[in-house]
Design an enzyme around this catalytic site. Structure first.
Site, short mmCIF file in Angstrom:
data_model
loop_
_atom_site.label_atom_id
_atom_site.label_comp_id
_atom_site.label_asym_id
_atom_site.label_seq_id
_atom_site.Cartn_x
_atom_site.Cartn_y
_atom_site.Cartn_z
N GLU A 1 5.29 -3.50 1.05
CA GLU A 1 5.69 -3.56 -0.28
C GLU A 1 5.62 -2.03 -0.39
O GLU A 1 3.86 -1.72 -0.88
CB GLU A 1 5.28 -3.99 -1.63
CG GLU A 1 5.94 -4.10 -2.58
CD GLU A 1 4.69 -3.56 -3.99
OE1 GLU A 1 5.05 -1.95 -3.47
OE2 GLU A 1 3.86 -3.21 -4.55
N GLY B 1 0.57 -1.35 0.13
CA GLY B 1 0.14 0.09 -0.19
C GLY B 1 1.14 0.67 0.14
O GLY B 1 2.34 1.11 -0.91
N SER B 2 0.42 1.98 0.66
CA SER B 2 1.05 3.38 0.60
C SER B 2 2.15 3.64 1.28
O SER B 2 2.31 3.22 2.63
CB SER B 2 -0.13 4.76 0.39
OG SER B 2 -0.52 4.91 2.24
N THR C 1 0.14 5.00 5.08
CA THR C 1 -0.42 3.50 5.89
C THR C 1 1.37 2.89 6.31
O THR C 1 0.64 2.50 7.17
CB THR C 1 -1.41 3.21 4.93
OG1 THR C 1 -1.54 4.09 3.97
CG2 THR C 1 -1.28 1.92 5.60
N GLY C 2 1.88 2.04 5.04
CA GLY C 2 3.17 1.77 5.45
C GLY C 2 4.51 1.93 7.34
O GLY C 2 4.63 1.38 7.46
N CYS D 1 1.55 -0.35 -8.39
CA CYS D 1 3.27 0.41 -7.23
C CYS D 1 4.20 0.60 -8.82
O CYS D 1 4.82 2.00 -8.28
CB CYS D 1 3.55 -0.48 -6.53
SG CYS D 1 2.10 0.18 -4.55
#
Length: 468
Positions: A246, A224-225, A228-229, A280
């Site tokens: 990732e 994800g983003s 958020t990571g 991504c």
């Protein structure tokens, strides 16, 4: 209207509340997903913990066969899953859409069966024997995104299962239904509790954050983003969870002066616009040498204007809508800012609903928002350069480092440039062509750890060294 259940310990589990999942092409409700409570998460983790005791002890061949059996299930149900995926995600059935995604998911599941991590003998002499063993970690928490929901769930779950772990997966609230169906199919093969799925709209109950913090979960794999990571990392720190992240990419492509623009136009387009740019590792920035700049721009326009855009359920569509309103508004904001700075070659104006046409904007600078931010949508900025050293510098001047590409007829020269790009994967004369036998991951803010291949499988294990 169908109310979808969670799958916990091999059984369907209903929730007190549900949320609507919309078709991005029409706005119609596809189905209703269960809104899990913290109690549901606790039940799923408990089921996975109980299943781990026996699943982790299964022979290697049993776990490999399970992956093959899951691949067979995906093949048998591919069309139904593709139809459901298109309705909730928006991507076309054809081209590089839902049927392509299901084919990839099946191939990845089958390849995972072939991977193994045998005992490694570090020393065996008169001083003693030292062995390195790879042991499953325990319960894995998987948090998946909305852009490739079936494929990425397979990427997360299958290596965990193959290496003896058990899983609790939480899909994106935009695309939970195909993941629920995927887990149902897996549970036709696996013992109860090995793979469980819980859902949340991320508003009433933030199950994603609860998964990251849950003491019963020993590893998080998240796609994800970057923002958020970072939250996942922070929440997971309290229990020192293993992490594979990732995260976002802002992949740069560098076109060298010896190319034939017409020969590379198709590859450039799909490098950028696969899944409507909602990938991504899609090409997000295109740096083109001044000697071929006009030719590349013209060839891209000629190719892009012939690509059909429409509802994913239409067999003639090759690109569909943007998946959700939040992402649509981000793309529109970046394109609107770019229109005042650059030259619109194609597109630029939103269509009805969540449709946005393929957009090409030339004559932008490296510091323009459409270049420096990850747009994650159907818009490609094109930047002219005169010195390849400057192009490399601009490509590397990013907090991201997922992928990149170099385009040239001189493969040796392309490899030299590729080796200087600060990213986890570099492609020559193509972009984003990932494979299940090649590790994939980012550097800098694009993540930590890798997926795929033996290196990716090892991410789901702890090392134990035995001395005797």
């Amino acid at each position: 209207m169908t109310d979808f259940p969670m799958i916990i310990n091999g059984l369907p589990v209903s929730a007190a509340a549900h949320f609507d999942v919309k078709n991005p092409a029409t706005g119609e409700t596809v189905g209703r997903a269960p809104n899990a409570s913290r109690d549901h998460l606790d039940q799923a983790v408990a089921a996975a913990e109980a299943a781990f005791a026996s699943w982790s002890q299964q022979p290697d061949a049993v776990r490999a066969q399970a992956c093959l059996d899951i691949a067979d299930k995906l093949g048998e149900q591919a069309e139904d899953l593709a139809q459901l995926l298109t309705r909730e995600q928006g991507k076309p059935l054809n081209g590089l859409g839902s049927r392509f995604e299901l084919g990839g998911a099946r191939a990845w599941a089958a390849h995972t069966a072939s991977l193994s991590l045998p005992v490694k003998v570090l020393q065996d002499n008169e001083q003693g024997r030292i062995e390195l063993h790879r042991k499953p970690i325990g319960v894995v928490g998987s948090i998946t995104p909305w852009n490739w929901p079936v494929m990425i769930a397979v990427w997360h779950i299958l290596p965990a299962v193959r290496s003896g772990n058990t899983v609790v997966v939480k899909p994106s609230p935009f695309t939970p239904l195909s993941t629920i169906r995927l887990v149902e199919l897996m549970n036709e093969v696996l013992p109860p509790g090995v793979v469980n799925v819980v859902c949340s709209d991320d508003q009433a109950t933030n199950i994603g954050a609860a998964i990251s913090a849950h003491p019963g979960i020993r590893k998080i794999v998240f796609t994800g983003s970057i923002n958020t990571g970072k939250k996942v990392m922070a929440t997971a720190a309290e229990t020192v969870k293993r992490l594979t992240l990732e995260l976002g990419g802002n992949d740069a492509a560098i076109v060298l002066p010896d190319v034939d623009p017409k020969a590379i136009a198709e590859g450039l387009f799909w490098g950028a616009f696969i899944n409507n740019g909602q990938t991504c590792a899609a090409m997000k920035r295109l740096y083109v040498h001044e000697s071929v700049y006009d030719g590349v721009c013209a060839a891209l326009v000629d190719y892009a204007k012939a690509v059909p855009v429409g509802p994913g359920s239409d067999e003639a569509s090759v690109l569909g809508p943007i998946n959700n309103r939040m992402q649509f508004e981000k793309v529109q904001r970046l394109v609107d800012a770019a229109k005042s700075k650059g030259r619109v070659l194609l597109g630029g104006e939103p269509g009805e609903g969540l449709f946005f046409p393929p957009t090409l904007i030339a004559d932008l600078s490296h510091d323009d928002p459409l270049v420096f931010e990850e747009q994650f949508g159907p818009a490609l900025p094109i930047i002219k350069y005169s010195d390849v050293e400057d192009a490399i510098r601009q490509a590397n001047d990013s907090p991201n480092g997922l992928g990149g590409s170099v385009w040239s007829q001189d493969i040796d020269k392309a490899r030299q440039v590729a080796s200087r790009l600060e990213c986890g994967s570099v492609w020559i004369n193509k972009h984003g062509a990932i494979q299940p036998n090649a590790p994939f991951g980012g550097v800098k803010s694009s993540g930590c750890g890798v997926e795929f291949g033996e290196e990716g499988l090892a991410e789901y294990t702890d090392i134990q060294v035995i001395f005797n």
